[in-house]
Design a protein around this motif. Structure first.
Motif, mmCIF file in Angstrom:
data_model
loop_
_atom_site.group_PDB
_atom_site.id
_atom_site.type_symbol
_atom_site.label_atom_id
_atom_site.label_comp_id
_atom_site.label_asym_id
_atom_site.label_seq_id
_atom_site.Cartn_x
_atom_site.Cartn_y
_atom_site.Cartn_z
ATOM 1 N N ASN A 1 0.826 -1.213 0.000
ATOM 2 C CA ASN A 1 0.000 0.000 0.000
ATOM 3 C C ASN A 1 0.859 1.260 0.000
ATOM 4 O O ASN A 1 0.544 2.229 -0.684
ATOM 5 C CB ASN A 1 -0.949 0.015 1.196
ATOM 6 N N ASN A 2 1.937 1.255 0.778
ATOM 7 C CA ASN A 2 2.830 2.414 0.800
ATOM 8 C C ASN A 2 3.450 2.653 -0.575
ATOM 9 O O ASN A 2 3.534 3.786 -1.044
ATOM 10 C CB ASN A 2 3.927 2.232 1.853
ATOM 11 N N TYR A 3 3.878 1.580 -1.200
ATOM 12 C CA TYR A 3 4.477 1.670 -2.538
ATOM 13 C C TYR A 3 3.440 2.187 -3.541
ATOM 14 O O TYR A 3 3.702 3.103 -4.312
ATOM 15 C CB TYR A 3 4.972 0.276 -2.938
ATOM 16 N N ASN A 4 2.250 1.592 -3.483
ATOM 17 C CA ASN A 4 1.150 2.000 -4.354
ATOM 18 C C ASN A 4 0.799 3.465 -4.110
ATOM 19 O O ASN A 4 0.602 4.238 -5.047
ATOM 20 C CB ASN A 4 -0.052 1.093 -4.084
ATOM 21 N N GLY A 5 0.725 3.846 -2.852
ATOM 22 C CA GLY A 5 0.404 5.233 -2.513
ATOM 23 C C GLY A 5 1.444 6.194 -3.037
ATOM 24 O O GLY A 5 1.114 7.269 -3.559
ATOM 25 N N TYR A 6 2.704 5.815 -2.921
ATOM 26 C CA TYR A 6 3.774 6.682 -3.414
ATOM 27 C C TYR A 6 3.651 6.886 -4.925
ATOM 28 O O TYR A 6 3.747 8.007 -5.424
ATOM 29 C CB TYR A 6 5.142 6.085 -3.063
ATOM 30 N N PHE B 1 6.837 24.621 -13.454
ATOM 31 C CA PHE B 1 6.195 23.309 -13.564
ATOM 32 C C PHE B 1 7.104 22.282 -14.230
ATOM 33 O O PHE B 1 7.055 21.089 -13.890
ATOM 34 C CB PHE B 1 4.848 23.423 -14.275
ATOM 35 N N ILE B 2 7.967 22.718 -15.135
ATOM 36 C CA ILE B 2 8.927 21.787 -15.741
ATOM 37 C C ILE B 2 9.956 21.346 -14.706
ATOM 38 O O ILE B 2 10.236 20.149 -14.563
ATOM 39 C CB ILE B 2 9.601 22.430 -16.972
ATOM 40 N N LYS B 3 10.540 22.304 -13.968
ATOM 41 C CA LYS B 3 11.526 21.951 -12.935
ATOM 42 C C LYS B 3 10.889 21.057 -11.881
ATOM 43 O O LYS B 3 11.491 20.064 -11.457
ATOM 44 C CB LYS B 3 12.086 23.215 -12.267
ATOM 45 N N ASN B 4 9.693 21.386 -11.467
ATOM 46 C CA ASN B 4 9.002 20.601 -10.464
ATOM 47 C C ASN B 4 8.785 19.169 -10.969
ATOM 48 O O ASN B 4 8.962 18.200 -10.227
ATOM 49 C CB ASN B 4 7.675 21.272 -10.107
ATOM 50 N N SER B 5 8.428 19.032 -12.231
ATOM 51 C CA SER B 5 8.215 17.697 -12.810
ATOM 52 C C SER B 5 9.521 16.917 -12.882
ATOM 53 O O SER B 5 9.550 15.716 -12.580
ATOM 54 C CB SER B 5 7.597 17.818 -14.200
ATOM 55 N N TYR B 6 10.608 17.578 -13.289
ATOM 56 C CA TYR B 6 11.905 16.912 -13.322
ATOM 57 C C TYR B 6 12.282 16.370 -11.943
ATOM 58 O O TYR B 6 12.691 15.220 -11.794
ATOM 59 C CB TYR B 6 13.000 17.886 -13.771
ATOM 60 N N HIS C 1 12.765 12.432 -10.817
ATOM 61 C CA HIS C 1 14.014 11.977 -10.194
ATOM 62 C C HIS C 1 13.733 11.300 -8.846
ATOM 63 O O HIS C 1 14.205 10.191 -8.585
ATOM 64 C CB HIS C 1 14.957 13.179 -10.011
ATOM 65 N N GLU C 2 12.964 11.945 -8.024
ATOM 66 C CA GLU C 2 12.634 11.409 -6.704
ATOM 67 C C GLU C 2 11.868 10.085 -6.821
ATOM 68 O O GLU C 2 12.143 9.127 -6.098
ATOM 69 C CB GLU C 2 11.785 12.444 -5.959
ATOM 70 N N THR C 3 10.928 10.036 -7.732
ATOM 71 C CA THR C 3 10.113 8.825 -7.897
ATOM 72 C C THR C 3 10.961 7.658 -8.384
ATOM 73 O O THR C 3 10.840 6.537 -7.871
ATOM 74 C CB THR C 3 8.947 9.090 -8.870
ATOM 75 N N LEU C 4 11.829 7.903 -9.356
ATOM 76 C CA LEU C 4 12.680 6.818 -9.858
ATOM 77 C C LEU C 4 13.613 6.299 -8.770
ATOM 78 O O LEU C 4 13.860 5.094 -8.681
ATOM 79 C CB LEU C 4 13.482 7.277 -11.071
ATOM 80 N N ASN C 5 14.125 7.181 -7.944
ATOM 81 C CA ASN C 5 14.982 6.731 -6.849
ATOM 82 C C ASN C 5 14.207 5.899 -5.835
ATOM 83 O O ASN C 5 14.746 4.976 -5.247
ATOM 84 C CB ASN C 5 15.662 7.914 -6.164
#
Length: 162
Positions: free
Chosen positions: A58-63, A90-95, A99-103
């Motif tokens: 659930n934590n993984y799914n939620g993230y 919005f572009i910087k925020n998305s980048y 990055h954070e999500t892939l890590n």
């Protein structure tokens, strides 16, 4: 209706869908907590390993869900941005979000509960999971991603996208 308007509608639909998904997950988390309390009250030595695995999933799914929601909101606002500065934001925020999500999706070896769980309990998913992790590794090796990782995306890079 033009393509940008269609994309905004798709973002709105995604935001609604994933917001509802999070609400369902919250209910499920609450039920799991109640179930654990009942089981512990009946048997203080009860094995809660399966509940812990569900919580981790659930934590993984939620993230992932929250990351998807954040990207949908960023895209929607990028489309409707009126100034270059809004677009840059919005572009910087998305980048940074990517990055954070892939890590989080592909942490250092032996720190990924999902990988351990799949290899131990869901062997039929190992090949697909490894392919997915390989795709993440390949993306992280692209020059575009390396710019994100080094945080050296220049204003020129962002403006060329905006």
């Amino acid at each position: 209706m033009n393509k940008l308007e269609e994309l905004v509608i798709e973002c709105d639909e995604s935001i609604i869908f994933y917001t509802r998904h999070l609400e369902r997950m919250r209910k499920q988390i609450s039920l799991i907590e109640k179930s654990k309390r009942v089981i512990k009250n009946c048997n203080s030595n009860a094995d809660l390993a399966e509940f812990i695995e569900i919580e981790n999933l659930n934590n993984y799914n939620g993230y992932l869900t929250i990351s998807t929601l954040d990207l949908a909101v960023n895209l929607k606002n990028l489309i409707s941005a009126k100034t270059d500065w809004e677009k840059i934001f919005f572009i910087k925020n998305s980048y940074l979000l990517i990055h954070e999500t892939l890590n989080k999706l592909k942490p250092p070896q032996n720190k990924n509960f999902l990988e351990k769980s799949i290899k131990e309990s869901y062997k039929s998913l190992v090949e697909e999971f490894e392919e997915l992790m390989q795709e993440i590794i390949c993306f992280k090796n692209t020059s575009e991603y390396k710019k994100i990782k080094r945080s050296d995306i220049t204003l020129r890079d962002i403006l060329s996208i905006a």
